[in-house]
Motif scaffolding. Structure first.
Motif, PDB file in Angstrom:
ATOM      1  N   UNK A   1       1.229  -1.074   3.368  1.00  0.00           N
ATOM      2  CA  UNK A   1       2.604  -0.600   3.492  1.00  0.00           C
ATOM      3  C   UNK A   1       3.251  -1.239   4.699  1.00  0.00           C
ATOM      4  N   UNK A   2       4.527  -1.611   4.541  1.00  0.00           N
ATOM      5  CA  UNK A   2       5.318  -2.086   5.671  1.00  0.00           C
ATOM      6  C   UNK A   2       6.605  -1.278   5.703  1.00  0.00           C
ATOM      7  N   UNK A   3       6.856  -0.605   6.840  1.00  0.00           N
ATOM      8  CA  UNK A   3       8.047   0.228   6.953  1.00  0.00           C
ATOM      9  C   UNK A   3       9.308  -0.615   6.957  1.00  0.00           C
ATOM     10  N   UNK A   4       9.164  -1.901   7.254  1.00  0.00           N
ATOM     11  CA  UNK A   4      10.273  -2.839   7.149  1.00  0.00           C
ATOM     12  C   UNK A   4       9.756  -4.103   6.475  1.00  0.00           C
ATOM     13  N   UNK A  11      13.915  -3.196   1.551  1.00  0.00           N
ATOM     14  CA  UNK A  11      13.846  -2.760   2.947  1.00  0.00           C
ATOM     15  C   UNK A  11      12.427  -2.439   3.398  1.00  0.00           C
ATOM     16  N   UNK A  12      11.576  -2.027   2.480  1.00  0.00           N
ATOM     17  CA  UNK A  12      10.208  -1.655   2.822  1.00  0.00           C
ATOM     18  C   UNK A  12       9.307  -1.953   1.633  1.00  0.00           C
ATOM     19  N   UNK A  13       8.010  -1.988   1.870  1.00  0.00           N
ATOM     20  CA  UNK A  13       7.045  -2.159   0.777  1.00  0.00           C
ATOM     21  C   UNK A  13       6.043  -1.018   0.810  1.00  0.00           C
ATOM     22  N   UNK A  14       5.514  -0.722  -0.359  1.00  0.00           N
ATOM     23  CA  UNK A  14       4.535   0.375  -0.523  1.00  0.00           C
ATOM     24  C   UNK A  14       3.525  -0.080  -1.565  1.00  0.00           C
ATOM     25  N   UNK A  15       2.249  -0.080  -1.182  1.00  0.00           N
ATOM     26  CA  UNK A  15       1.202  -0.601  -2.056  1.00  0.00           C
ATOM     27  C   UNK A  15       0.165   0.463  -2.398  1.00  0.00           C
ATOM     28  N   UNK A  16       0.451   1.325  -3.385  1.00  0.00           N
ATOM     29  CA  UNK A  16      -0.566   2.286  -3.825  1.00  0.00           C
ATOM     30  C   UNK A  16      -1.730   1.611  -4.554  1.00  0.00           C
ATOM     31  N   UNK A  17      -1.543   0.368  -4.999  1.00  0.00           N
ATOM     32  CA  UNK A  17      -2.656  -0.457  -5.460  1.00  0.00           C
ATOM     33  C   UNK A  17      -2.550  -1.805  -4.774  1.00  0.00           C
ATOM     34  N   UNK A  18      -3.686  -2.489  -4.656  1.00  0.00           N
ATOM     35  CA  UNK A  18      -3.706  -3.860  -4.157  1.00  0.00           C
ATOM     36  C   UNK A  18      -4.556  -4.700  -5.095  1.00  0.00           C
ATOM     37  N   UNK A  65      -5.442   3.019  -4.402  1.00  0.00           N
ATOM     38  CA  UNK A  65      -5.517   3.647  -3.079  1.00  0.00           C
ATOM     39  C   UNK A  65      -4.837   5.018  -3.115  1.00  0.00           C
ATOM     40  N   UNK A  66      -5.559   6.055  -3.569  1.00  0.00           N
ATOM     41  CA  UNK A  66      -4.955   7.389  -3.631  1.00  0.00           C
ATOM     42  C   UNK A  66      -4.409   7.866  -2.284  1.00  0.00           C
ATOM     43  N   UNK A  67      -5.033   7.434  -1.186  1.00  0.00           N
ATOM     44  CA  UNK A  67      -4.569   7.877   0.128  1.00  0.00           C
ATOM     45  C   UNK A  67      -3.189   7.327   0.472  1.00  0.00           C
ATOM     46  N   UNK A  68      -2.763   6.279  -0.219  1.00  0.00           N
ATOM     47  CA  UNK A  68      -1.442   5.699   0.047  1.00  0.00           C
ATOM     48  C   UNK A  68      -0.316   6.479  -0.625  1.00  0.00           C
ATOM     49  N   UNK A  85       4.025  -4.879  -3.598  1.00  0.00           N
ATOM     50  CA  UNK A  85       4.249  -6.282  -3.252  1.00  0.00           C
ATOM     51  C   UNK A  85       2.944  -7.066  -3.257  1.00  0.00           C
ATOM     52  N   UNK A  86       1.812  -6.339  -3.220  1.00  0.00           N
ATOM     53  CA  UNK A  86       0.496  -6.979  -3.190  1.00  0.00           C
ATOM     54  C   UNK A  86      -0.322  -6.664  -4.435  1.00  0.00           C
ATOM     55  N   UNK A  87       0.356  -6.323  -5.535  1.00  0.00           N
ATOM     56  CA  UNK A  87      -0.378  -5.944  -6.748  1.00  0.00           C
ATOM     57  C   UNK A  87       0.595  -5.845  -7.914  1.00  0.00           C
ATOM     58  N   UNK A  88       0.131  -5.255  -9.006  1.00  0.00           N
ATOM     59  CA  UNK A  88       0.958  -5.022 -10.187  1.00  0.00           C
ATOM     60  C   UNK A  88       0.590  -3.649 -10.728  1.00  0.00           C
TER      61      UNK A  88
END
Length: 248
Positions: A1-4, A11-18, A65-68, A85-88
């Motif tokens: 995850x990147x807050x920016x 504006x931000x990215x969130x990767x619950x899977x990679x 990544x359940x913790x994400x 952004x790092x997966x599909x």
């Protein structure tokens, strides 16, 4: 995850899977695969599983990544978020129950706008009616050449509030592209040491079609050895349109 994020259209990215696997020509020089290798070497916990070397690479095996899932709840201010952004998210090895959990988080945080992008348009279409689609979820597919145009037909059948195309890296003309039911188009060239050049005519054709059909158009970059090497103006104009309203 990147807050920016440095990605111009979010504006931000969130990767619950990679992790991921190559599926089309746009994946040949995948930035995420290269980055995952670097992150593994740095000891990043999310990037320690190696993928099949024929289609993936070090640190890039598909991993959930359940913790994400809790991350968006901690963002105090509203933001536009690029999911995976790092997966599909629609990779075949992402369990449908986990996809549902991601959608539940997005529904629970309506202050954020989520941009989900996939190359697995067929699976997206097949499971779309088993997901709840909140109004803050934008759904897109990658379209790098005319060979990928069937992905647009799959996307049209998805009940997302906003449907968008990512024509990046644009590797050929998109003759035959239909924008029926599409609200936003991103286009851009490839970057990196092995970047493939983009013909300006390919971009102008898409831009002109978007203007004619009143579809928001965003030109991300020309590409080159680095993402910003060629700039991002098209015929002297910076195109950074976003969907103006959420369709009913």
């Amino acid at each position: 995850m990147a807050d920016r994020s440095s990605i111009e259209w979010t504006e931000a990215t969130w990767n619950p899977t990679t992790g991921c696997d190559r599926v089309s020509s746009g994946c040949d020089n995948c930035y995420a695969l290269t980055l995952a290798k670097r992150l593994k070497a740095m000891g990043a916990a999310k990037y320690q599983n190696d993928g099949d070397p024929r289609t993936s690479g070090p640190g890039f095996d598909l991993t959930v990544h359940p913790d994400a899932l809790d991350i968006p709840y901690g963002w105090k201010s509203p933001r536009t978020v690029f999911v995976n952004s790092m997966s599909d998210l629609f990779h075949a090895r992402v369990p449908l129950d986990f996809v549902r959990r991601v959608f539940e988080v997005m529904a629970d945080t309506p202050q954020h706008t989520y941009q989900v992008l996939t190359k697995r348009a067929r699976r997206l279409r097949q499971v779309a009616d088993r997901l709840d689609w909140p109004a803050n979820v934008w759904m897109g597919v990658s379209v790098e050449t005319a060979k990928e145009l069937p992905r647009v037909d799959d996307l049209r059948q998805v009940p997302a509030a906003v449907r968008f195309l990512s024509c990046e890296p644009l590797l050929g003309p998109l003759d035959g592209l239909s924008l029926d039911g599409i609200h936003w188009v991103i286009a851009g060239g490839e970057s990196g040491p092995k970047h493939r050049p983009m013909d300006p005519a390919w971009v102008s054709q898409i831009r002109d079609q978007c203007v004619q059909e009143n579809v928001a158009f965003f030109f991300k970059q020309w590409g080159g050895h680095t993402p910003k090497a060629g700039g991002r103006t098209l015929e002297g104009v910076t195109w950074d349109q976003m969907p103006r309203t959420v369709p009913a």
